[in-house]
Scaffold this motif. Structure first.
Motif, PDB file in Angstrom:
ATOM      1  N   LEU A   1       0.766  -1.267  -0.071  1.00 60.17           N
ATOM      2  CA  LEU A   1       0.023   0.022   0.075  1.00 60.17           C
ATOM      3  C   LEU A   1       0.923   1.259   0.063  1.00 60.17           C
ATOM      4  CD1 LEU A   1      -2.605   1.617   0.643  1.00 60.17           C
ATOM      5  CD2 LEU A   1      -2.383   1.315   3.075  1.00 60.17           C
ATOM      6  N   VAL A   2       0.718   2.067  -0.843  1.00 59.18           N
ATOM      7  CA  VAL A   2       1.485   3.270  -0.972  1.00 59.18           C
ATOM      8  C   VAL A   2       0.312   4.331  -0.775  1.00 59.18           C
ATOM      9  CG1 VAL A   2       2.762   5.003  -2.228  1.00 59.18           C
ATOM     10  CG2 VAL A   2       3.137   2.492  -2.453  1.00 59.18           C
ATOM     11  N   ASN A   3       0.482   5.270   0.424  1.00 59.99           N
ATOM     12  CA  ASN A   3      -0.291   6.392   0.755  1.00 59.99           C
ATOM     13  C   ASN A   3       0.232   7.693   0.264  1.00 59.99           C
ATOM     14  OD1 ASN A   3      -2.704   5.245   2.440  1.00 59.99           O
ATOM     15  ND2 ASN A   3      -1.094   4.656   3.925  1.00 59.99           N
ATOM     16  N   ASN A   4       0.020   7.703  -1.024  1.00 63.49           N
ATOM     17  CA  ASN A   4       0.432   8.924  -1.691  1.00 63.49           C
ATOM     18  C   ASN A   4      -0.640  10.064  -1.873  1.00 63.49           C
ATOM     19  OD1 ASN A   4       2.204  10.315  -3.589  1.00 63.49           O
ATOM     20  ND2 ASN A   4       0.495  10.353  -4.717  1.00 63.49           N
ATOM     21  N   ALA A   5      -1.702   9.916  -1.995  1.00 62.13           N
ATOM     22  CA  ALA A   5      -2.565  11.054  -2.371  1.00 62.13           C
ATOM     23  C   ALA A   5      -2.634  11.996  -1.181  1.00 62.13           C
ATOM     24  CB  ALA A   5      -4.007  10.636  -2.341  1.00 62.13           C
ATOM     25  N   GLY A   6      -2.474  13.310  -1.467  1.00 60.75           N
ATOM     26  CA  GLY A   6      -2.538  14.476  -0.680  1.00 60.75           C
ATOM     27  C   GLY A   6      -2.734  15.748  -1.252  1.00 60.75           C
TER      28      GLY A   6
ATOM     29  N   GLY B   1       3.445  -7.978   4.424  1.00 62.19           N
ATOM     30  CA  GLY B   1       3.083  -6.778   3.655  1.00 62.19           C
ATOM     31  C   GLY B   1       3.872  -5.535   3.867  1.00 62.19           C
ATOM     32  N   LYS B   2       3.724  -4.722   3.028  1.00 55.56           N
ATOM     33  CA  LYS B   2       4.591  -3.481   2.947  1.00 55.56           C
ATOM     34  C   LYS B   2       3.493  -2.037   2.860  1.00 55.56           C
ATOM     35  CE  LYS B   2       8.632  -5.846   2.555  1.00 55.56           C
ATOM     36  NZ  LYS B   2       9.896  -5.371   3.189  1.00 55.56           N
ATOM     37  N   ILE B   3       3.642  -1.326   3.625  1.00 57.18           N
ATOM     38  CA  ILE B   3       3.067  -0.058   3.572  1.00 57.18           C
ATOM     39  C   ILE B   3       4.088   1.116   3.496  1.00 57.18           C
ATOM     40  CG2 ILE B   3       1.728   1.712   4.748  1.00 57.18           C
ATOM     41  CD1 ILE B   3       0.238  -0.777   6.212  1.00 57.18           C
ATOM     42  N   ILE B   4       3.721   1.937   2.557  1.00 60.62           N
ATOM     43  CA  ILE B   4       4.819   3.044   2.435  1.00 60.62           C
ATOM     44  C   ILE B   4       3.680   4.277   2.416  1.00 60.62           C
ATOM     45  CG2 ILE B   4       6.500   4.127   0.786  1.00 60.62           C
ATOM     46  CD1 ILE B   4       6.774   1.403  -0.518  1.00 60.62           C
ATOM     47  N   ASN B   5       3.988   5.152   3.455  1.00 59.25           N
ATOM     48  CA  ASN B   5       3.601   6.442   3.540  1.00 59.25           C
ATOM     49  C   ASN B   5       4.358   7.449   2.819  1.00 59.25           C
ATOM     50  OD1 ASN B   5       1.160   5.680   4.969  1.00 59.25           O
ATOM     51  ND2 ASN B   5       2.585   5.517   6.867  1.00 59.25           N
ATOM     52  N   ILE B   6       3.613   8.743   2.379  1.00 59.47           N
ATOM     53  CA  ILE B   6       4.511   9.660   1.800  1.00 59.47           C
ATOM     54  C   ILE B   6       4.430  10.708   2.663  1.00 59.47           C
ATOM     55  CG2 ILE B   6       4.743  11.216  -0.138  1.00 59.47           C
ATOM     56  CD1 ILE B   6       5.135   8.069  -0.783  1.00 59.47           C
ATOM     57  N   ALA B   7       5.620  11.092   3.377  1.00 58.89           N
ATOM     58  CA  ALA B   7       5.972  12.129   4.464  1.00 58.89           C
ATOM     59  C   ALA B   7       6.355  13.445   3.487  1.00 58.89           C
ATOM     60  CB  ALA B   7       6.934  11.573   5.362  1.00 58.89           C
ATOM     61  N   SER B   8       7.235  13.988   4.052  1.00 53.77           N
ATOM     62  CA  SER B   8       7.567  15.328   3.566  1.00 53.77           C
ATOM     63  C   SER B   8       8.855  15.820   4.229  1.00 53.77           C
ATOM     64  CB  SER B   8       6.634  16.339   3.631  1.00 53.77           C
ATOM     65  OG  SER B   8       7.083  17.666   3.428  1.00 53.77           O
TER      66      SER B   8
ATOM     67  N   VAL C   1       4.596  -7.137   9.109  1.00 56.09           N
ATOM     68  CA  VAL C   1       4.198  -6.248   8.134  1.00 56.09           C
ATOM     69  C   VAL C   1       5.213  -5.108   8.269  1.00 56.09           C
ATOM     70  CG1 VAL C   1       2.227  -4.510   7.691  1.00 56.09           C
ATOM     71  CG2 VAL C   1       1.756  -6.816   8.229  1.00 56.09           C
ATOM     72  N   ASN C   2       5.758  -4.377   7.078  1.00 58.57           N
ATOM     73  CA  ASN C   2       6.617  -3.430   7.185  1.00 58.57           C
ATOM     74  C   ASN C   2       5.841  -2.027   6.891  1.00 58.57           C
ATOM     75  OD1 ASN C   2       8.235  -5.859   6.434  1.00 58.57           O
ATOM     76  ND2 ASN C   2       9.862  -4.546   7.406  1.00 58.57           N
ATOM     77  N   ILE C   3       6.171  -1.147   7.746  1.00 57.40           N
ATOM     78  CA  ILE C   3       5.730   0.298   7.480  1.00 57.40           C
ATOM     79  C   ILE C   3       6.660   1.317   7.690  1.00 57.40           C
ATOM     80  CG2 ILE C   3       3.983   2.188   8.236  1.00 57.40           C
ATOM     81  CD1 ILE C   3       3.531  -1.579   9.439  1.00 57.40           C
TER      82      ILE C   3
END
Length: 251
Positions: A88-93, A136-143, A179-181
């Motif tokens: 999962l890539v949480n990119n929307a912003g 599973g792999k979760i990748i958040n888009i920080a800044s 699960v890697n976050i």
């Protein structure tokens, strides 16, 4: 060694993949072998065409991510049509700019909702599936504003600081269960969100003068980091915020 980065047979859910960073990450994951469920309010025709040209299965899931209403449907649709959710890539912003003294409640709520609230609840929904399958792999888009205060973007700074926080929180709870976050913190990337900054000659020069790489980043610059965090190569990386910034934070 190459096999560590192979995503063949994996399914990646990527939000906000129509343009910019999301598109760059989605195509990098596709090039590494992942099939793609692309989530957003506009169908990402160019991203889909390029992914399909690679031979990837692609799925568009229409969703307004300003609300968490579609969250469960997004994950259920990806699983139902592509068979799994492995990444999962949480990119929307979004970003809204105004002085703190006049910043509106509506601009605060919209940014916090999509950048932080929806990212958490999408992680929760995907996490339930991932925890059941034991990986599973979760990748958040920080800044960069996960580390710094910024100027005239109070809700964006708050949301991206929160993204770094929930990345660590989820890693603490889920790392022992396979699960890697992690998160990627892009530097100044040439996207729609930075168009206003790039159009301001003085501000753009000030930014470039601080970047050791001496250029704005491109969305494709995020691809390698995303493939790393989505692959077996990062199996012992947990709760990390990886800066891809041309050296901005080193200055």
């Amino acid at each position: 060694m190459t096999n560590l980065f192979d995503l063949t047979g994996k399914v990646a859910v990527v939000t906000g993949a129509n343009t910019g960073i999301g598109q760059g990450i989605a195509l990098a994951l596709g090039a590494a072998g992942a099939d793609l469920a692309l989530v957003g309010h506009l169908q990402p025709d160019e991203t889909i065409a390029k992914a399909q040209a690679m031979g990837r299965r692609t799925l568009f899931i229409e969703a307004n991510l300003l609300s968490i209403e579609p969250v469960e449907r997004v994950i259920a649709t990806a699983v139902g049509q592509l068979g799994s959710v492995d990444i999962l890539v949480n990119n929307a912003g979004i970003i809204r700019r105004d002085d703190a003294v006049t910043f509106s409640e509506a601009d605060w709520d919209d940014v916090m909702n999509i950048n932080l609230k929806t990212a958490f609840f999408l992680s929760q929904a995907a996490g339930r599936w991932m925890l059941d399958q034991g990986r599973g792999k979760i990748i958040n888009i920080a800044s960069m504003l996960s580390f710094q205060g910024g100027i005239r973007v109070p809700s964006y700074t708050a949301s991206k600081s929160g993204v770094a926080g929930i990345t660590k929180l989820l890693a603490n709870e889920w790392a022992s269960r396979g699960v890697n976050i992690n998160a990627i913190a892009p530097g100044y990337i040439a996207t729609d969100n930075t168009a206003q900054l790039r159009a301001d000659a003085d501000r753009s020069k000030a930014i470039l003068d601080r970047i050791p790489a001496n250029r704005w980043g491109e969305p494709s610059d995020l691809g390698g980091a995303a493939v790393f965090l989505a692959s077996r190569a990062s199996d012992y990386v947990n709760g990390h915020v990886l800066a891809v910034d041309g050296g901005w934070l080193a200055r």
